[in-house]
Scaffold this motif. Sequence first.
Motif, PDB file in Angstrom:
ATOM      1  N   MET A   1       0.861  -1.277  -0.005  1.00  0.00           N
ATOM      2  CA  MET A   1      -0.074  -0.271  -0.062  1.00  0.00           C
ATOM      3  C   MET A   1       0.802   1.188  -0.037  1.00  0.00           C
ATOM      4  O   MET A   1       1.946   1.331   0.566  1.00  0.00           O
ATOM      5  CB  MET A   1      -0.853  -0.059   1.121  1.00  0.00           C
ATOM      6  N   VAL A   2       0.371   2.374  -0.672  1.00  0.00           N
ATOM      7  CA  VAL A   2       1.065   3.519  -0.789  1.00  0.00           C
ATOM      8  C   VAL A   2       0.057   4.606  -0.101  1.00  0.00           C
ATOM      9  O   VAL A   2      -0.839   4.774  -0.567  1.00  0.00           O
ATOM     10  CB  VAL A   2       1.520   3.876  -2.354  1.00  0.00           C
ATOM     11  N   LEU A   3       0.711   5.243   1.019  1.00  0.00           N
ATOM     12  CA  LEU A   3      -0.190   6.142   2.027  1.00  0.00           C
ATOM     13  C   LEU A   3       0.293   7.362   2.004  1.00  0.00           C
ATOM     14  O   LEU A   3       1.575   7.809   2.056  1.00  0.00           O
ATOM     15  CB  LEU A   3      -0.315   5.698   3.275  1.00  0.00           C
ATOM     16  N   ALA A   4      -0.585   8.506   1.845  1.00  0.00           N
ATOM     17  CA  ALA A   4      -0.206   9.930   2.010  1.00  0.00           C
ATOM     18  C   ALA A   4      -0.669  10.345   3.382  1.00  0.00           C
ATOM     19  O   ALA A   4      -2.049  10.256   3.663  1.00  0.00           O
ATOM     20  CB  ALA A   4      -0.789  10.705   0.938  1.00  0.00           C
ATOM     21  N   VAL A   5       0.226  10.443   4.226  1.00  0.00           N
ATOM     22  CA  VAL A   5      -0.234  10.956   5.510  1.00  0.00           C
ATOM     23  C   VAL A   5      -0.138  12.737   5.680  1.00  0.00           C
ATOM     24  O   VAL A   5       0.822  13.239   5.441  1.00  0.00           O
ATOM     25  CB  VAL A   5       0.586  10.274   6.727  1.00  0.00           C
TER      26      VAL A   5
ATOM     27  N   VAL B   1       4.508   1.087   2.132  1.00  0.00           N
ATOM     28  CA  VAL B   1       4.475  -0.132   3.288  1.00  0.00           C
ATOM     29  C   VAL B   1       5.136  -1.313   2.620  1.00  0.00           C
ATOM     30  O   VAL B   1       4.663  -2.003   1.974  1.00  0.00           O
ATOM     31  CB  VAL B   1       2.953  -0.240   3.736  1.00  0.00           C
ATOM     32  N   ARG B   2       6.157  -1.636   3.300  1.00  0.00           N
ATOM     33  CA  ARG B   2       6.833  -2.733   3.010  1.00  0.00           C
ATOM     34  C   ARG B   2       6.816  -3.770   4.298  1.00  0.00           C
ATOM     35  O   ARG B   2       6.233  -3.402   5.209  1.00  0.00           O
ATOM     36  CB  ARG B   2       8.370  -2.522   3.125  1.00  0.00           C
ATOM     37  N   GLU B   3       7.168  -5.011   4.081  1.00  0.00           N
ATOM     38  CA  GLU B   3       6.934  -5.904   4.937  1.00  0.00           C
ATOM     39  C   GLU B   3       7.645  -5.485   6.385  1.00  0.00           C
ATOM     40  O   GLU B   3       6.859  -5.742   7.581  1.00  0.00           O
ATOM     41  CB  GLU B   3       7.354  -7.302   4.606  1.00  0.00           C
ATOM     42  N   ASP B   4       8.915  -4.949   6.568  1.00  0.00           N
ATOM     43  CA  ASP B   4       9.594  -4.776   7.512  1.00  0.00           C
ATOM     44  C   ASP B   4       9.945  -3.345   7.818  1.00  0.00           C
ATOM     45  O   ASP B   4      10.687  -3.101   8.552  1.00  0.00           O
ATOM     46  CB  ASP B   4      10.820  -5.778   7.393  1.00  0.00           C
TER      47      ASP B   4
END
Length: 400
Positions: free
Chosen positions: A358-362, A382-385
Amino acid sequence: MDTEAAPIAREEYVDRQERLRAVLAREGYDGALVWGRGSTNVDGCADLLYLTGHLSAVSHILDSEAHSARGHAGLVVPLDRPTTLVTDSYDADPAALAADEVLLSTSVDRDLATVARDAGLTGKRIALIGMSGLLHTHYRRLADGLGATELVPADEILVGLRLVKSEHEIALLREASRIGCEWVMRTLAAAVPGATEGEAVGEGLRYLSSVGGWAYDVAVSSGPDSHRYRNRQALPTWDAQRRLEPGDLFHADVWGPIAHGYFCDLTRSTVVGATPTASQARTLGDAVDLVEHVTEIVEPGVRMSALQDRASSWLARRDGGGGSNFAAMVPFVGHSLGLECEAPFMTRLEHMPIAPGMVLAVECFLGGEPGEGAGFEHVVVVREDRLEVLTSPAPSRPWS
């Protein structure tokens, strides 16, 4: 441009269409109609772009006896027959479009219904996708043309398919953010004493146009109006005549499609030609701190609602709270990002867990003392780690 950020290949569009068919079959649909608005804007076109890479660049023209649904396009997706793209984009190259068949039309709504009938979809259960760009008049022509066919609003299908990005999409979003960071920093660099808001915005747009970007908006305010997210509630949203003075707070929230339709979205704030006062420094710093505070907990499995809860708790501890109309009227602290400012949004009612890819804009926009306001925004993968911050090339505290 990053060589990894090449245009989406036809094979990837075909794979997306096949994944759509799999969902349609699983949920009991006989096919789908995917609608997209064009008319030289980017509202209501993302679903069609995702499946075909196409939107109509024809200007909006009022319906008449000679034509209807100009500036729109639609895709017919039967479960077991070829896809057909219906578009009024007269300069489109059919060989370059990701559809089995292409029909050029001056009545997109009527002809889309005809193609669906010819594909055997009359009287069937059809998913209707792209509702945000579908005008009621065009819906009525689709429905009338298909008779007793069950047209079921089903935008959530594409929301789900678009949620987790491929590595190719992430490369495009990375490129969009790289360009977006340069765009916003050129805007801030041009915000000097004596320049107008319009001149500062224009310098950023000069760069953006040279690299093939398209500005959805540049939300700007400054000085005594800096508590406003946008200076003007009109077009343009900036005040082209207002001259900046030393000590003015200035912010710019920039977003739009840049890398083959994929968006940048980021906000930065500063002080014009001066060192910030103690009150200004607090407002500027708080905006950064809030976003960083929320971003600290972004990882797979965390629910979107938890991000808004964390922001709300932080604001409750802040003297004066959000202190802006933006904070009061926008009940979320960010959203997904891709071919638009996408769902899901970070609201208290959105309990979807975050997933890798997922790619998120905060984002936030906070007020301070009367006439003060500042915003900040980061885009993260968002990556696994870990988190990959795409907007780090634009300094978080450019006033320092």
